[in-house]
Design an enzyme around this catalytic site. Structure first.
Site, PDB file in Angstrom:
ATOM      1  N   ASN A   9       0.862  -1.170   0.000  1.00  0.00           N
ATOM      2  CA  ASN A   9       0.000   0.000   0.000  1.00  0.00           C
ATOM      3  C   ASN A   9       0.904   1.228   0.000  1.00  0.00           C
ATOM      4  O   ASN A   9       1.527   1.542   1.005  1.00  0.00           O
ATOM      5  CB  ASN A   9      -0.888  -0.044   1.264  1.00  0.00           C
ATOM      6  CG  ASN A   9      -1.701   1.214   1.448  1.00  0.00           C
ATOM      7  OD1 ASN A   9      -1.781   2.060   0.555  1.00  0.00           O
ATOM      8  ND2 ASN A   9      -2.317   1.346   2.611  1.00  0.00           N
ATOM      9  N   LYS A  11       0.115   4.293  -0.249  1.00  0.00           N
ATOM     10  CA  LYS A  11      -0.498   5.465   0.401  1.00  0.00           C
ATOM     11  C   LYS A  11      -0.283   6.724  -0.466  1.00  0.00           C
ATOM     12  O   LYS A  11      -0.208   6.611  -1.679  1.00  0.00           O
ATOM     13  CB  LYS A  11       0.040   5.622   1.826  1.00  0.00           C
ATOM     14  CG  LYS A  11      -0.105   4.316   2.624  1.00  0.00           C
ATOM     15  CD  LYS A  11       0.152   4.437   4.097  1.00  0.00           C
ATOM     16  CE  LYS A  11      -0.039   3.064   4.753  1.00  0.00           C
ATOM     17  NZ  LYS A  11       0.133   3.100   6.204  1.00  0.00           N
ATOM     18  N   HIS A  98      -9.264   0.893   5.007  1.00  0.00           N
ATOM     19  CA  HIS A  98      -7.986   1.073   5.701  1.00  0.00           C
ATOM     20  C   HIS A  98      -8.197   1.986   6.914  1.00  0.00           C
ATOM     21  O   HIS A  98      -9.002   2.912   6.858  1.00  0.00           O
ATOM     22  CB  HIS A  98      -6.945   1.673   4.743  1.00  0.00           C
ATOM     23  CG  HIS A  98      -5.573   1.652   5.328  1.00  0.00           C
ATOM     24  ND1 HIS A  98      -5.146   2.599   6.233  1.00  0.00           N
ATOM     25  CD2 HIS A  98      -4.550   0.773   5.185  1.00  0.00           C
ATOM     26  CE1 HIS A  98      -3.902   2.304   6.605  1.00  0.00           C
ATOM     27  NE2 HIS A  98      -3.520   1.198   5.985  1.00  0.00           N
ATOM     28  N   GLU A 100      -6.594   4.383   8.043  1.00  0.00           N
ATOM     29  CA  GLU A 100      -6.417   5.816   7.780  1.00  0.00           C
ATOM     30  C   GLU A 100      -7.681   6.405   7.147  1.00  0.00           C
ATOM     31  O   GLU A 100      -8.036   7.557   7.404  1.00  0.00           O
ATOM     32  CB  GLU A 100      -5.175   6.035   6.897  1.00  0.00           C
ATOM     33  CG  GLU A 100      -3.898   5.791   7.692  1.00  0.00           C
ATOM     34  CD  GLU A 100      -2.736   5.238   6.898  1.00  0.00           C
ATOM     35  OE1 GLU A 100      -2.732   5.335   5.665  1.00  0.00           O
ATOM     36  OE2 GLU A 100      -1.819   4.672   7.535  1.00  0.00           O
ATOM     37  N   GLU A 170      -5.429  -5.442  10.480  1.00  0.00           N
ATOM     38  CA  GLU A 170      -4.381  -4.452  10.742  1.00  0.00           C
ATOM     39  C   GLU A 170      -4.642  -3.786  12.082  1.00  0.00           C
ATOM     40  O   GLU A 170      -5.427  -2.833  12.162  1.00  0.00           O
ATOM     41  CB  GLU A 170      -4.375  -3.397   9.632  1.00  0.00           C
ATOM     42  CG  GLU A 170      -4.113  -3.967   8.261  1.00  0.00           C
ATOM     43  CD  GLU A 170      -3.523  -2.920   7.340  1.00  0.00           C
ATOM     44  OE1 GLU A 170      -2.393  -3.103   6.879  1.00  0.00           O
ATOM     45  OE2 GLU A 170      -4.197  -1.893   7.097  1.00  0.00           O
ATOM     46  N   GLY A 176       2.449   1.785  10.830  1.00  0.00           N
ATOM     47  CA  GLY A 176       3.360   2.917  10.693  1.00  0.00           C
ATOM     48  C   GLY A 176       4.047   3.301  11.990  1.00  0.00           C
ATOM     49  O   GLY A 176       4.658   4.362  12.085  1.00  0.00           O
ATOM     50  N   SER A 216       3.541  -2.680  10.239  1.00  0.00           N
ATOM     51  CA  SER A 216       5.000  -2.713  10.420  1.00  0.00           C
ATOM     52  C   SER A 216       5.644  -4.054  10.064  1.00  0.00           C
ATOM     53  O   SER A 216       6.587  -4.485  10.726  1.00  0.00           O
ATOM     54  CB  SER A 216       5.375  -2.292  11.845  1.00  0.00           C
ATOM     55  OG  SER A 216       4.920  -0.984  12.110  1.00  0.00           O
TER      56      SER A 216
HETATM   57  P1  PGA Z   1       3.002  -0.118   7.732  1.00  0.00           P
HETATM   58  O1  PGA Z   1       1.547   0.127   7.090  1.00  0.00           O
HETATM   59  O2  PGA Z   1       3.529  -1.377   7.109  1.00  0.00           O
HETATM   60  O3  PGA Z   1       3.782   1.097   7.351  1.00  0.00           O
HETATM   61  O4  PGA Z   1       2.798  -0.255   9.201  1.00  0.00           O
HETATM   62  C1  PGA Z   1       0.657  -0.940   6.940  1.00  0.00           C
HETATM   63  C2  PGA Z   1      -0.618  -0.434   6.309  1.00  0.00           C
HETATM   64  O5  PGA Z   1      -1.007   0.704   6.540  1.00  0.00           O
HETATM   65  O6  PGA Z   1      -1.266  -1.182   5.538  1.00  0.00           O
END
Ligand code: PGA
Length: 254
Positions: A9, A11, A98, A100, A170, A176, A216
């Site tokens: 992803n 983003k 997601h 976010e 997730e 993140g 992560s």
């Molecule tokens: P990350 O993000 O691997 O940077 O933690 C995962 C995601 O948002 O799908």
């Protein structure tokens, strides 16, 4: 056998040239790699879906996903893109729900239920994301939260819809942050998710749906997480922006 998936992803990162370059670099790096039973998916930002997908000489194993779409067919929704638009540029996957999107853009379970249906009606596979925030885990409500997210957004589906659904657990506290769920925590939740799906849709569907872990994932922890019996791959943020790291994750899942 369940399909394994490594999905990146991207983003809101990378302009068109950088997106094309990263996609090509991944293509080249996996050229001589056996990737049996593994889907490789990358999700550039909306403006870059078409140019990335239509690059000549991309490895045909690299699939593209959109990061979001609106639930309506079309209409006065300034700034949004529809499932039909995504499909019309040749893309066949979309990430939905997601954290976010849920946190910063107020996406609700009800809207997501509609988005999932709209995606499937337009021949897009839905990568449906869900997971608890830190307080919910600390107060031991994480199973309840995940169960209700699944119920609210997916329990209206038909059995046949599940062929085009991928689940992505997730935990929001691990996205993140550099913090990862332990392999045991991931396995425990993934097994629970399968029991929730089995109760409503039966064991065959529960056993066949791919459940990705996100939060992560990086080369140093991927092997341990991916080797858990109910973890079928990863939805990757940060590490997906680096060719060597992303390819290391594809290697780790073989
Ligand atoms: P990350 O993000 O691997 O940077 O933690 C995962 C995601 O948002 O799908």
């Amino acid at each position: 056998m369940r399909t394994k998936i490594v999905a990146g992803n991207w983003k809101m990162n990378l302009d068109v040239d950088a997106s094309k370059q990263l996609a090509m670099d991944i293509s080249v790096a996996i050229q001589n790699l056996e990737t049996n039973n593994t889907r490789i998916i990358i999700a550039p930002t909306a403006t870059n879906l078409y140019p990335v997908f239509h690059q000549p000489s991309m490895d045909s194993r690299v699939e593209i996903a959109a990061q979001n779409m609106h639930q309506a067919k079309n209409g006065a929704f300034t700034g949004e893109i529809s499932a039909e638009m995504i499909h019309s540029v040749g893309i066949t996957n979309v990430i939905l729900g997601h954290s976010e999107r849920r946190t910063y853009f107020n996406e609700t379970d009800a809207a997501l239920a509609e988005k999932v249906s709209t995606a499937l009606q337009n021949n897009l596979d839905a990568i449906f994301c869900f997971g608890e925030v830190l307080e919910e885990r600390q107060s031991n409500n994480h199973f309840k939260v995940v169960e209700s997210q699944l119920q609210n957004a997916l329990f209206h589906l038909n059995d046949s819809d599940w062929r085009n659904i991928v689940l992505a657990y997730e935990p929001v506290w691990a996205i993140g942050t550099g913090e990862t769920a332990s392999p045991e925590q991931a396995q425990e939740m993934h097994a629970f998710i399968r029991t929730v799906i089995a109760k409503k849709f039966g064991n065959t569907i529960a056993q066949n749906v791919s459940i990705l872990y996100g939060g992560s994932v990086k080369p140093s922890n991927a092997k341990e997480i991916f080797s858990q019996p109910d973890v079928d791959g990863g939805l990757i943020g940060g590490a997906a922006l680096n060719t060597a790291d992303f390819v290391a994750l594809i290697v780790a899942i073989q």
